[in-house]
Design an enzyme around this catalytic site. Structure first.
Site, PDB file in Angstrom:
ATOM      1  N   LEU A   1      14.978 -24.922  -6.420  1.00 29.10           N
ATOM      2  CA  LEU A   1      14.241 -25.433  -6.213  1.00 29.10           C
ATOM      3  C   LEU A   1      12.634 -24.608  -5.621  1.00 29.10           C
ATOM      4  O   LEU A   1      13.421 -24.870  -4.084  1.00 29.10           O
ATOM      5  CB  LEU A   1      14.347 -27.251  -6.027  1.00 29.10           C
ATOM      6  CG  LEU A   1      13.415 -27.929  -6.077  1.00 29.10           C
ATOM      7  CD1 LEU A   1      13.598 -29.497  -6.020  1.00 29.10           C
ATOM      8  CD2 LEU A   1      11.799 -28.149  -4.943  1.00 29.10           C
TER       9      LEU A   1
ATOM     10  N   ASP B   1      16.610 -29.037   6.274  1.00 31.07           N
ATOM     11  CA  ASP B   1      16.360 -29.823   6.573  1.00 31.07           C
ATOM     12  C   ASP B   1      15.098 -30.376   5.129  1.00 31.07           C
ATOM     13  O   ASP B   1      15.039 -31.811   5.465  1.00 31.07           O
ATOM     14  CB  ASP B   1      15.682 -29.725   7.499  1.00 31.07           C
ATOM     15  CG  ASP B   1      15.691 -28.978   9.013  1.00 31.07           C
ATOM     16  OD1 ASP B   1      17.567 -29.132   8.635  1.00 31.07           O
ATOM     17  OD2 ASP B   1      14.965 -28.461   9.426  1.00 31.07           O
TER      18      ASP B   1
ATOM     19  N   VAL C   1       7.843 -23.943  -4.919  1.00 34.23           N
ATOM     20  CA  VAL C   1       6.902 -24.830  -4.739  1.00 34.23           C
ATOM     21  C   VAL C   1       6.168 -23.386  -4.998  1.00 34.23           C
ATOM     22  O   VAL C   1       6.381 -22.792  -3.466  1.00 34.23           O
ATOM     23  CB  VAL C   1       6.878 -25.895  -4.464  1.00 34.23           C
ATOM     24  CG1 VAL C   1       4.776 -25.951  -4.023  1.00 34.23           C
ATOM     25  CG2 VAL C   1       7.479 -27.272  -4.862  1.00 34.23           C
TER      26      VAL C   1
ATOM     27  N   ASP D   1      22.254 -26.386  -3.052  1.00 38.93           N
ATOM     28  CA  ASP D   1      22.485 -25.475  -2.442  1.00 38.93           C
ATOM     29  C   ASP D   1      21.245 -24.775  -1.539  1.00 38.93           C
ATOM     30  O   ASP D   1      19.996 -24.452  -2.053  1.00 38.93           O
ATOM     31  CB  ASP D   1      22.595 -23.792  -3.405  1.00 38.93           C
ATOM     32  CG  ASP D   1      24.126 -24.263  -3.439  1.00 38.93           C
ATOM     33  OD1 ASP D   1      25.330 -24.047  -2.777  1.00 38.93           O
ATOM     34  OD2 ASP D   1      24.797 -23.508  -4.562  1.00 38.93           O
TER      35      ASP D   1
ATOM     36  N   GLY E   1       2.502 -28.329   0.840  1.00 37.95           N
ATOM     37  CA  GLY E   1       2.877 -29.622   1.994  1.00 37.95           C
ATOM     38  C   GLY E   1       1.646 -30.473   0.536  1.00 37.95           C
ATOM     39  O   GLY E   1       1.181 -31.270   1.142  1.00 37.95           O
TER      40      GLY E   1
ATOM     41  N   GLY F   1       7.110 -30.561  -4.044  1.00 37.74           N
ATOM     42  CA  GLY F   1       8.358 -30.499  -3.754  1.00 37.74           C
ATOM     43  C   GLY F   1       9.047 -31.505  -3.628  1.00 37.74           C
ATOM     44  O   GLY F   1      10.015 -31.864  -4.359  1.00 37.74           O
TER      45      GLY F   1
ATOM     46  N   GLY G   1       2.810 -33.144  -1.877  1.00 35.20           N
ATOM     47  CA  GLY G   1       3.546 -33.603  -2.279  1.00 35.20           C
ATOM     48  C   GLY G   1       4.961 -33.317  -3.355  1.00 35.20           C
ATOM     49  O   GLY G   1       5.443 -33.570  -4.592  1.00 35.20           O
TER      50      GLY G   1
ATOM     51  N   TYR H   1      15.126 -31.349   2.172  1.00 35.29           N
ATOM     52  CA  TYR H   1      17.001 -31.819   1.283  1.00 35.29           C
ATOM     53  C   TYR H   1      17.842 -32.985   2.597  1.00 35.29           C
ATOM     54  O   TYR H   1      17.893 -34.211   2.085  1.00 35.29           O
ATOM     55  CB  TYR H   1      18.058 -31.273   1.218  1.00 35.29           C
ATOM     56  CG  TYR H   1      17.665 -30.159   0.103  1.00 35.29           C
ATOM     57  CD1 TYR H   1      17.146 -30.534  -1.182  1.00 35.29           C
ATOM     58  CD2 TYR H   1      17.628 -28.686  -0.050  1.00 35.29           C
ATOM     59  CE1 TYR H   1      16.564 -29.820  -2.299  1.00 35.29           C
ATOM     60  CE2 TYR H   1      17.646 -28.114  -1.522  1.00 35.29           C
ATOM     61  CZ  TYR H   1      16.577 -28.822  -1.927  1.00 35.29           C
ATOM     62  OH  TYR H   1      16.529 -27.311  -3.428  1.00 35.29           O
TER      63      TYR H   1
ATOM     64  N   PHE I   1      15.926 -35.977   2.618  1.00 36.66           N
ATOM     65  CA  PHE I   1      15.134 -36.837   1.277  1.00 36.66           C
ATOM     66  C   PHE I   1      16.771 -37.547   1.365  1.00 36.66           C
ATOM     67  O   PHE I   1      16.764 -38.223   0.555  1.00 36.66           O
ATOM     68  CB  PHE I   1      15.188 -36.544   0.295  1.00 36.66           C
ATOM     69  CG  PHE I   1      14.252 -35.793   0.080  1.00 36.66           C
ATOM     70  CD1 PHE I   1      12.326 -37.038  -0.746  1.00 36.66           C
ATOM     71  CD2 PHE I   1      12.776 -34.895   0.395  1.00 36.66           C
ATOM     72  CE1 PHE I   1      11.614 -36.432  -0.447  1.00 36.66           C
ATOM     73  CE2 PHE I   1      12.072 -34.822  -0.005  1.00 36.66           C
ATOM     74  CZ  PHE I   1      10.680 -35.423   0.193  1.00 36.66           C
TER      75      PHE I   1
HETATM   76  C1  LIG Z   1      10.886 -26.219   0.581  1.00 38.47           C
HETATM   77  C2  LIG Z   1       9.959 -27.264  -0.887  1.00 38.47           C
HETATM   78  C3  LIG Z   1      10.266 -26.982  -2.349  1.00 38.47           C
HETATM   79  C4  LIG Z   1       8.572 -27.987  -0.214  1.00 38.47           C
HETATM   80  O1  LIG Z   1       7.689 -27.853  -0.744  1.00 38.47           O
HETATM   81  P1  LIG Z   1       6.845 -29.320  -0.506  1.00 38.47           P
HETATM   82  O2  LIG Z   1       5.199 -28.946  -2.123  1.00 38.47           O
HETATM   83  O3  LIG Z   1       5.759 -28.099   0.474  1.00 38.47           O
HETATM   84  O4  LIG Z   1       7.099 -30.208   0.262  1.00 38.47           O
HETATM   85  P2  LIG Z   1       6.073 -31.778   0.011  1.00 38.47           P
HETATM   86  O5  LIG Z   1       4.087 -31.126   0.171  1.00 38.47           O
HETATM   87  O6  LIG Z   1       6.581 -32.386  -1.162  1.00 38.47           O
HETATM   88  O7  LIG Z   1       6.868 -32.190   1.098  1.00 38.47           O
HETATM   89  C5  LIG Z   1       7.654 -33.864   0.808  1.00 38.47           C
HETATM   90  C6  LIG Z   1       8.163 -34.401   1.974  1.00 38.47           C
HETATM   91  O8  LIG Z   1       9.046 -33.787   2.859  1.00 38.47           O
HETATM   92  C7  LIG Z   1       8.913 -33.072   3.760  1.00 38.47           C
HETATM   93  N1  LIG Z   1       8.832 -31.361   4.124  1.00 38.47           N
HETATM   94  C8  LIG Z   1       8.280 -30.597   3.013  1.00 38.47           C
HETATM   95  N2  LIG Z   1       9.095 -29.492   3.633  1.00 38.47           N
HETATM   96  C9  LIG Z   1      10.268 -30.095   4.643  1.00 38.47           C
HETATM   97  C10 LIG Z   1      11.391 -29.155   5.731  1.00 38.47           C
HETATM   98  N3  LIG Z   1      11.357 -27.292   5.058  1.00 38.47           N
HETATM   99  N4  LIG Z   1      11.914 -29.321   5.969  1.00 38.47           N
HETATM  100  C11 LIG Z   1      12.024 -30.529   6.192  1.00 38.47           C
HETATM  101  N5  LIG Z   1      10.918 -31.476   6.025  1.00 38.47           N
HETATM  102  C12 LIG Z   1      10.005 -31.144   5.155  1.00 38.47           C
HETATM  103  C13 LIG Z   1       7.295 -33.096   4.044  1.00 38.47           C
HETATM  104  O9  LIG Z   1       7.020 -33.540   5.232  1.00 38.47           O
HETATM  105  C14 LIG Z   1       7.195 -34.518   3.408  1.00 38.47           C
HETATM  106  O10 LIG Z   1       7.070 -35.265   3.414  1.00 38.47           O
HETATM  107  P3  LIG Z   1       6.977 -36.809   4.142  1.00 38.47           P
HETATM  108  O11 LIG Z   1       6.694 -37.352   2.421  1.00 38.47           O
HETATM  109  O12 LIG Z   1       7.455 -37.445   4.861  1.00 38.47           O
HETATM  110  O13 LIG Z   1       5.481 -36.525   4.368  1.00 38.47           O
HETATM  111  C15 LIG Z   1       8.435 -25.373  -0.105  1.00 38.47           C
HETATM  112  O14 LIG Z   1       8.444 -25.085   0.467  1.00 38.47           O
HETATM  113  C16 LIG Z   1       9.289 -24.307  -0.916  1.00 38.47           C
HETATM  114  O15 LIG Z   1       9.481 -23.975  -1.872  1.00 38.47           O
HETATM  115  N6  LIG Z   1      10.070 -23.249  -0.466  1.00 38.47           N
HETATM  116  C17 LIG Z   1      10.828 -22.179  -0.469  1.00 38.47           C
HETATM  117  C18 LIG Z   1      11.556 -22.065  -0.952  1.00 38.47           C
HETATM  118  C19 LIG Z   1      12.946 -23.386  -0.799  1.00 38.47           C
HETATM  119  O16 LIG Z   1      13.358 -23.144   0.406  1.00 38.47           O
HETATM  120  N7  LIG Z   1      13.654 -23.731  -1.370  1.00 38.47           N
HETATM  121  C20 LIG Z   1      14.657 -25.068  -1.063  1.00 38.47           C
HETATM  122  C21 LIG Z   1      16.258 -24.703  -1.363  1.00 38.47           C
HETATM  123  S1  LIG Z   1      16.628 -23.598  -2.511  1.00 38.47           S
END
Ligand SMILES: CC(C)(COP(=O)(O)OP(=O)(O)OC[C@H]1O[C@@H](n2cnc3c(N)ncnc32)[C@H](O)[C@@H]1OP(=O)(O)O)[C@@H](O)C(=O)NCCC(=O)NCCS
Length: 170
Positions: A95, A141, A97, A133, A103, A107, A105, A143, A146
């Site tokens: 997964l 963090d 973004v 995974d 940041g 993700g 929403g 995952y 949630f």
């Molecule tokens: C992890 C990832 C998917 C988050 O996407 P994002 O669009 O920035 O996240 P969102 O804006 O939807 O955040 C939703 C909530 O999750 C929280 N959040 C986001 N990233 C977080 C992190 N790394 N650790 C803890 N919380 C996190 C946000 O604070 C937000 O919380 P809230 O609703 O209480 O304010 C994105 O940073 C990414 O693509 N990272 C690189 C790839 C990756 O690591 N993928 C996951 C593993 S395969």
């Protein structure tokens, strides 16, 4: 950006993904070089987040059928389950973004879509949890934020019981 105009669609040939950058070279390479093939060969279902009428992929995730060993499930939950050596799960393998859009929403939007699809599919082909995974500590963090729980014997695999997922969409 308006979240209401985001759409999650099965990845198509027309979806532009060569400029996708998420900070993880492995997740970027997968989308550019492997995702379509996995999808065609039914190894993974790949879903892309787009904002029609644009075809640019803004985020994506993959889902596959999988199993876990019963002894990977934490004891308090394992006690409530039948004693089968293997348990069916849905694997949220990837997964991501686009870096410039983090940041907002997206993700969370992708994760909820993945959980909803998994729940619907489990009504026809059972899966007792969604397993992820996490590629690194920051992903774990995300995952855990949630409600995902680490599996036994693994620092990077986490799961969310399907019964918990069902309560999210009551
Ligand atoms: C992890 C990832 C998917 C988050 O996407 P994002 O669009 O920035 O996240 P969102 O804006 O939807 O955040 C939703 C909530 O999750 C929280 N959040 C986001 N990233 C977080 C992190 N790394 N650790 C803890 N919380 C996190 C946000 O604070 C937000 O919380 P809230 O609703 O209480 O304010 C994105 O940073 C990414 O693509 N990272 C690189 C790839 C990756 O690591 N993928 C996951 C593993 S395969």
């Amino acid at each position: 950006m308006l979240t209401t105009s985001w759409r999650v669609l099965a990845l198509q040939k027309e979806h532009e993904r060569q400029n996708f950058t998420c900070g993880s070279p492995a997740l970027e390479r997968y989308l550019k070089n492997q995702a379509r093939q996995d999808s065609e060969k039914r190894v993974a279902a790949v879903f892309a987040l787009v904002q029609p009428p644009a075809y640019q992929v803004l985020g994506y995730f993959t889902l596959s059928a999988s199993t876990i060993h019963a002894d990977e499930v934490p004891p308090d939950l394992a006690r409530k389950l039948p004693r089968y050596p293997q348990l069916p799960v849905t694997l949220l393998g990837r997964l991501a973004v686009d870096q410039g859009l983090k940041g907002q929403g997206m993700g969370q939007f992708l994760l909820m879509d993945a959980l909803h699809r998994s729940l619907q599919a489990a009504a026809s082909i059972a899966a007792m949890a969604v397993v992820v995974d996490a590629k690194n500590a920051s992903a774990a963090d995300f995952y855990q934020h949630f409600g995902f729980i680490p599996l036994n014997r693994s620092s990077s695999r986490l799961f969310l019981p399907m019964l918990t997922i069902a309560t999210l969409f009551d």
